[in-house]
Design a protein around this motif. Structure first.
Motif, PDB file in Angstrom:
ATOM      1  N   VAL A 127      -7.918   0.028   4.359  1.00 44.33           N
ATOM      2  CA  VAL A 127      -6.717  -0.270   5.151  1.00 44.33           C
ATOM      3  C   VAL A 127      -6.169  -1.648   4.798  1.00 44.33           C
ATOM      4  N   TYR A 128      -4.878  -1.684   4.542  1.00 44.98           N
ATOM      5  CA  TYR A 128      -4.148  -2.920   4.274  1.00 44.98           C
ATOM      6  C   TYR A 128      -3.343  -3.286   5.512  1.00 44.98           C
ATOM      7  N   ASN A 129      -3.411  -4.539   5.904  1.00 44.38           N
ATOM      8  CA  ASN A 129      -2.604  -5.039   7.015  1.00 44.38           C
ATOM      9  C   ASN A 129      -1.453  -5.856   6.445  1.00 44.38           C
ATOM     10  N   PRO A 130      -0.213  -5.328   6.516  1.00 44.70           N
ATOM     11  CA  PRO A 130       0.928  -6.042   5.935  1.00 44.70           C
ATOM     12  C   PRO A 130       1.457  -7.142   6.858  1.00 44.70           C
ATOM     13  N   PRO A 135      -0.855 -11.226   4.901  1.00 43.27           N
ATOM     14  CA  PRO A 135      -1.233  -9.844   4.555  1.00 43.27           C
ATOM     15  C   PRO A 135      -2.627  -9.817   3.946  1.00 43.27           C
ATOM     16  N   ILE A 137      -6.479  -7.200   3.133  1.00 46.13           N
ATOM     17  CA  ILE A 137      -7.316  -6.009   3.245  1.00 46.13           C
ATOM     18  C   ILE A 137      -8.156  -6.159   4.510  1.00 46.13           C
ATOM     19  N   GLN A 138      -8.153  -5.140   5.365  1.00 47.10           N
ATOM     20  CA  GLN A 138      -8.990  -5.226   6.558  1.00 47.10           C
ATOM     21  C   GLN A 138     -10.456  -5.244   6.132  1.00 47.10           C
ATOM     22  N   GLN A 190      -5.660  -2.796  -4.018  1.00 50.06           N
ATOM     23  CA  GLN A 190      -4.900  -1.660  -3.505  1.00 50.06           C
ATOM     24  C   GLN A 190      -5.706  -1.005  -2.388  1.00 50.06           C
ATOM     25  N   CYS A 191      -5.003  -0.432  -1.416  1.00 50.68           N
ATOM     26  CA  CYS A 191      -5.651   0.243  -0.294  1.00 50.68           C
ATOM     27  C   CYS A 191      -5.080   1.648  -0.119  1.00 50.68           C
ATOM     28  N   TYR A 193      -4.650   3.180   2.984  1.00 47.36           N
ATOM     29  CA  TYR A 193      -3.791   3.212   4.165  1.00 47.36           C
ATOM     30  C   TYR A 193      -3.198   1.832   4.435  1.00 47.36           C
ATOM     31  N   SER A 194      -2.113   1.826   5.195  1.00 45.48           N
ATOM     32  CA  SER A 194      -1.508   0.596   5.672  1.00 45.48           C
ATOM     33  C   SER A 194      -1.344   0.705   7.186  1.00 45.48           C
ATOM     34  N   SER A 196      -0.191  -1.904  10.403  1.00 43.43           N
ATOM     35  CA  SER A 196       0.239  -3.230  10.828  1.00 43.43           C
ATOM     36  C   SER A 196      -0.210  -3.506  12.256  1.00 43.43           C
TER      37      SER A 196
END
Length: 287
Positions: A127-130, A135, A137-138, A190-191, A193-194, A196
């Protein structure tokens, strides 16, 4: 050492925590799933007797449960140091930093590992937190290749992890800091899912339907129980043994009476919670 169909050798550096000083059923389940895909080293930020550690002994290279007060990143540092100092770190193609702030995997985990490892990047995550300004990577599921985890700068980062006064400082220095470090050294990431803001906690049903293989534990206590319906939906759609493990573990953590109340399927009670939470938000935050 485990192998897999793609011959990628994986090491899971796992962080855990239990206020009850136990290794509960959901953690055993998670470790067993990871152990089918690679090797596992577990450090917990709590004391636990040998009888608890014996529950996972067949599935791990090493496990330790001693309170250190440095949260998940302190456990990551200890697991990494163990692998480095026993001269096994270089034997792996990928290491994963994972923690037990989630329940799962809700789906078979191997396809997700293979998807991340297919990325043409040296770092990846679930999961990426934008975040607008930070920003990242979780940090509860991060994968790293040798270019990263055998570097001197990664070692320096891991060895710099110490006790911090609050979660916000930990997030800035270590969770967001790890992604900043990757960018500083021109490491692409790269992840899959995203998510926020707090969506990773609040949208468990939507994320599960999108294929997310984990559910954040804190969904059980957010929004005064308003997420109970979403959690119940997920639980109804997963394997019975995992469902039982999650409910049993949640009952140990939050209390059996609370979990029973949370997971009610009574539509009137569910509607009442939503209305109550709606007016609470208006009174505390305004429209």
């Amino acid at each position: 050492m485990k192998t897999n169909s793609s011959n990628i050798k994986r090491l899971f550096l796992m962080a855990g925590y239990s206020a009850q000083n136990k290794i509960n059923a959901s953690l055993v389940y998670m470790i067993k799933q990871f152990a089918q895909c690679g090797d596992v080293i577990l450090f917990m930020d709590n004391d636990a007797p040998k009888s608890e550690l014996n529950k996972i002994q067949p599935y791990v290279l090493y496990a330790n449960a001693t309170r250190h007060g440095e949260y998940d990143f302190g456990s990551y540092r200890r697991a990494y140091t163990y692998a480095r100092d026993t001269d096994i770190l270089q034997n792996y193609d990928v290491i994963y930093l994972v923690n037990d702030s989630v329940y799962g995997p809700l789906y078979p985990i191997t396809p997700y590992l293979q998807k991340m490892e297919f990325f043409k990047t040296d770092a990846f995550g679930l999961v990426y937190n934008p975040h607008k300004t930070h920003p990242h990577i979780q940090s509860w599921f991060v994968g790293l290749r040798k270019r990263v985890f055998l570097s001197s700068w990664f070692d320096e980062f891991m060895m710099s992890i110490t006790h911090q006064p609050d979660k916000g400082t930990i997030t800035y220095l270590y969770e967001q800091g790890l992604t900043r470090l990757l960018r500083k050294h021109n490491i692409k990431y790269q992840c899959i899912y995203s998510a926020s803001g707090r969506n990773i906690y609040n949208d468990v049903k939507k994320l599960y339907r999108a294929g997310m293989p984990f559910m954040k534990k804190c969904a059980f206590v957010r929004h005064d129980g308003r997420l109970g319906g979403q959690i119940s939906y997920v639980l109804r759609h997963i394997a019975p043994d995992l469902r039982n493990d999650i409910i049993t573990s949640a009952a140990e953590t939050y209390g059996a009476q609370y979990v029973s109340w949370l997971l009610t399927r009574n539509p009137i009670k569910i509607m009442y919670r939503s209305i109550k939470y709606f007016f609470h938000k208006i009174l505390t935050e305004g429209l």
